[in-house]
Design a protein around this motif. Sequence first.
Motif, PDB file in Angstrom:
ATOM      1  N   SER A 280       4.288  13.717  -4.953  1.00 33.88           N
ATOM      2  CA  SER A 280       4.990  12.869  -5.919  1.00 33.88           C
ATOM      3  C   SER A 280       6.384  12.571  -5.374  1.00 33.88           C
ATOM      4  O   SER A 280       7.022  13.426  -4.773  1.00 33.88           O
ATOM      5  N   PHE A 281       6.821  11.326  -5.578  1.00 37.62           N
ATOM      6  CA  PHE A 281       8.131  10.866  -5.102  1.00 37.62           C
ATOM      7  C   PHE A 281       8.822  10.158  -6.254  1.00 37.62           C
ATOM      8  O   PHE A 281       8.332   9.147  -6.767  1.00 37.62           O
ATOM      9  N   TRP A 282       9.963  10.683  -6.686  1.00 36.37           N
ATOM     10  CA  TRP A 282      10.655  10.193  -7.877  1.00 36.37           C
ATOM     11  C   TRP A 282      11.844   9.300  -7.564  1.00 36.37           C
ATOM     12  O   TRP A 282      12.419   8.706  -8.470  1.00 36.37           O
ATOM     13  N   ARG A 283      12.265   9.175  -6.345  1.00 40.14           N
ATOM     14  CA  ARG A 283      13.547   8.535  -6.039  1.00 40.14           C
ATOM     15  C   ARG A 283      13.533   7.014  -6.036  1.00 40.14           C
ATOM     16  O   ARG A 283      14.514   6.393  -6.412  1.00 40.14           O
ATOM     17  N   ASP A 284      12.462   6.395  -5.555  1.00 41.11           N
ATOM     18  CA  ASP A 284      12.462   4.944  -5.399  1.00 41.11           C
ATOM     19  C   ASP A 284      11.031   4.425  -5.447  1.00 41.11           C
ATOM     20  O   ASP A 284      10.298   4.536  -4.468  1.00 41.11           O
ATOM     21  N   ALA A 285      10.633   3.848  -6.565  1.00 43.54           N
ATOM     22  CA  ALA A 285       9.260   3.363  -6.727  1.00 43.54           C
ATOM     23  C   ALA A 285       8.935   2.218  -5.772  1.00 43.54           C
ATOM     24  O   ALA A 285       7.769   1.948  -5.506  1.00 43.54           O
ATOM     25  N   LYS A 286       9.949   1.551  -5.222  1.00 38.52           N
ATOM     26  CA  LYS A 286       9.709   0.454  -4.274  1.00 38.52           C
ATOM     27  C   LYS A 286       9.038   0.952  -2.991  1.00 38.52           C
ATOM     28  O   LYS A 286       8.412   0.185  -2.289  1.00 38.52           O
ATOM     29  N   ARG A 287       9.174   2.243  -2.705  1.00 39.71           N
ATOM     30  CA  ARG A 287       8.548   2.806  -1.503  1.00 39.71           C
ATOM     31  C   ARG A 287       7.026   2.758  -1.570  1.00 39.71           C
ATOM     32  O   ARG A 287       6.352   2.862  -0.559  1.00 39.71           O
ATOM     33  N   ALA A 288       6.469   2.593  -2.758  1.00 43.20           N
ATOM     34  CA  ALA A 288       5.013   2.563  -2.911  1.00 43.20           C
ATOM     35  C   ALA A 288       4.385   1.458  -2.068  1.00 43.20           C
ATOM     36  O   ALA A 288       3.260   1.606  -1.595  1.00 43.20           O
ATOM     37  N   GLN A 289       5.111   0.364  -1.847  1.00 39.23           N
ATOM     38  CA  GLN A 289       4.553  -0.736  -1.065  1.00 39.23           C
ATOM     39  C   GLN A 289       4.268  -0.334   0.383  1.00 39.23           C
ATOM     40  O   GLN A 289       3.452  -0.952   1.061  1.00 39.23           O
ATOM     41  N   TRP A 290       4.897   0.706   0.883  1.00 37.83           N
ATOM     42  CA  TRP A 290       4.696   1.167   2.260  1.00 37.83           C
ATOM     43  C   TRP A 290       3.682   2.294   2.342  1.00 37.83           C
ATOM     44  O   TRP A 290       3.194   2.615   3.415  1.00 37.83           O
ATOM     45  N   LEU A 291       3.381   2.903   1.222  1.00 38.87           N
ATOM     46  CA  LEU A 291       2.503   4.070   1.202  1.00 38.87           C
ATOM     47  C   LEU A 291       1.070   3.629   0.937  1.00 38.87           C
ATOM     48  O   LEU A 291       0.568   3.689  -0.175  1.00 38.87           O
ATOM     49  N   LYS A 292       0.417   3.162   1.986  1.00 36.32           N
ATOM     50  CA  LYS A 292      -0.939   2.627   1.912  1.00 36.32           C
ATOM     51  C   LYS A 292      -1.908   3.533   2.661  1.00 36.32           C
ATOM     52  O   LYS A 292      -1.527   4.267   3.576  1.00 36.32           O
TER      53      LYS A 292
ATOM     54  N   LEU B  94      -2.149   9.119   4.587  1.00 32.94           N
ATOM     55  CA  LEU B  94      -2.472   8.837   3.198  1.00 32.94           C
ATOM     56  C   LEU B  94      -3.970   8.598   3.040  1.00 32.94           C
ATOM     57  O   LEU B  94      -4.572   7.876   3.847  1.00 32.94           O
ATOM     58  N   THR B  95      -4.558   9.204   2.015  1.00 30.22           N
ATOM     59  CA  THR B  95      -5.995   9.088   1.787  1.00 30.22           C
ATOM     60  C   THR B  95      -6.353   7.876   0.927  1.00 30.22           C
ATOM     61  O   THR B  95      -7.505   7.487   0.857  1.00 30.22           O
ATOM     62  N   ALA B  96      -5.362   7.299   0.259  1.00 29.61           N
ATOM     63  CA  ALA B  96      -5.547   6.111  -0.580  1.00 29.61           C
ATOM     64  C   ALA B  96      -4.173   5.471  -0.776  1.00 29.61           C
ATOM     65  O   ALA B  96      -3.150   6.077  -0.479  1.00 29.61           O
ATOM     66  N   ASP B  97      -4.166   4.245  -1.278  1.00 27.33           N
ATOM     67  CA  ASP B  97      -2.901   3.593  -1.594  1.00 27.33           C
ATOM     68  C   ASP B  97      -2.193   4.385  -2.690  1.00 27.33           C
ATOM     69  O   ASP B  97      -2.830   4.932  -3.593  1.00 27.33           O
ATOM     70  N   SER B  98      -0.876   4.431  -2.617  1.00 24.26           N
ATOM     71  CA  SER B  98      -0.096   5.141  -3.628  1.00 24.26           C
ATOM     72  C   SER B  98      -0.157   4.390  -4.960  1.00 24.26           C
ATOM     73  O   SER B  98      -0.459   3.201  -5.011  1.00 24.26           O
ATOM     74  N   THR B  99       0.127   5.112  -6.041  1.00 26.37           N
ATOM     75  CA  THR B  99       0.174   4.517  -7.375  1.00 26.37           C
ATOM     76  C   THR B  99       1.538   4.826  -7.987  1.00 26.37           C
ATOM     77  O   THR B  99       2.152   5.850  -7.683  1.00 26.37           O
ATOM     78  N   VAL B 100       1.999   3.927  -8.849  1.00 24.42           N
ATOM     79  CA  VAL B 100       3.267   4.123  -9.545  1.00 24.42           C
ATOM     80  C   VAL B 100       2.966   4.317 -11.022  1.00 24.42           C
ATOM     81  O   VAL B 100       2.237   3.528 -11.629  1.00 24.42           O
ATOM     82  N   LYS B 101       3.523   5.390 -11.575  1.00 28.87           N
ATOM     83  CA  LYS B 101       3.324   5.699 -12.995  1.00 28.87           C
ATOM     84  C   LYS B 101       4.690   5.700 -13.669  1.00 28.87           C
ATOM     85  O   LYS B 101       5.643   6.265 -13.147  1.00 28.87           O
ATOM     86  N   THR B 102       4.790   5.054 -14.829  1.00 29.31           N
ATOM     87  CA  THR B 102       6.034   5.036 -15.584  1.00 29.31           C
ATOM     88  C   THR B 102       6.008   6.171 -16.592  1.00 29.31           C
ATOM     89  O   THR B 102       5.062   6.319 -17.364  1.00 29.31           O
ATOM     90  N   ILE B 103       7.059   6.982 -16.556  1.00 31.19           N
ATOM     91  CA  ILE B 103       7.210   8.118 -17.453  1.00 31.19           C
ATOM     92  C   ILE B 103       8.359   7.784 -18.404  1.00 31.19           C
ATOM     93  O   ILE B 103       9.453   7.446 -17.959  1.00 31.19           O
ATOM     94  N   GLY B 104       8.115   7.870 -19.691  1.00 33.92           N
ATOM     95  CA  GLY B 104       9.164   7.508 -20.647  1.00 33.92           C
ATOM     96  C   GLY B 104       9.409   6.015 -20.591  1.00 33.92           C
ATOM     97  O   GLY B 104       8.509   5.226 -20.345  1.00 33.92           O
ATOM     98  N   GLU B 105      10.662   5.640 -20.795  1.00 29.47           N
ATOM     99  CA  GLU B 105      10.980   4.214 -20.823  1.00 29.47           C
ATOM    100  C   GLU B 105      11.317   3.632 -19.459  1.00 29.47           C
ATOM    101  O   GLU B 105      11.028   2.475 -19.198  1.00 29.47           O
TER     102      GLU B 105
END
Length: 131
Positions: A50-62, A7-18
């Motif tokens: 992009s990963f759509w299944r589980d936003a909690k995984r972002a904490q591991w993608l550093k 990974l070149t940077a920490d992952s980010t989480v974006k909310t799409i819709g509601e």
Amino acid sequence: MEIIGRLTADSTVKTIGENRQVVNFSIAMNDSYKPKDGEKKEVTTYVDCSFWRDAKRAQWLKKGAMAQLTGRIGLNAYIDREGNAVARLTFHVNEINILVFAKKEGQPIAVSEGMNFVPDVSELPTEDLPF
């Protein structure tokens, strides 16, 4: 398709819709080849993911973590603010396997239950970081 990179940077989480969330990150893959002139060439390829299944995984993608990703290539085409046509490839990730966790203050990050990982990462090289 399967790719491995850091990974070149920490992952980010974006909310799409509601209530839909996507985890976005970029990885760098190193490769080398030796052309006919005999000098070894190093090549780094950067891939937006992009990963759509589980936003909690972002904490591991550093930044610096090495991940094995399974998924498919997708094409994003759009017109930018200046009116130029732009096309970008994105790797749509279905499965993430963390091979080496990012370091935090000299210590490896703890492993989450259910995460795939290589248990003994102490001997894996870290000098291949392209950034």
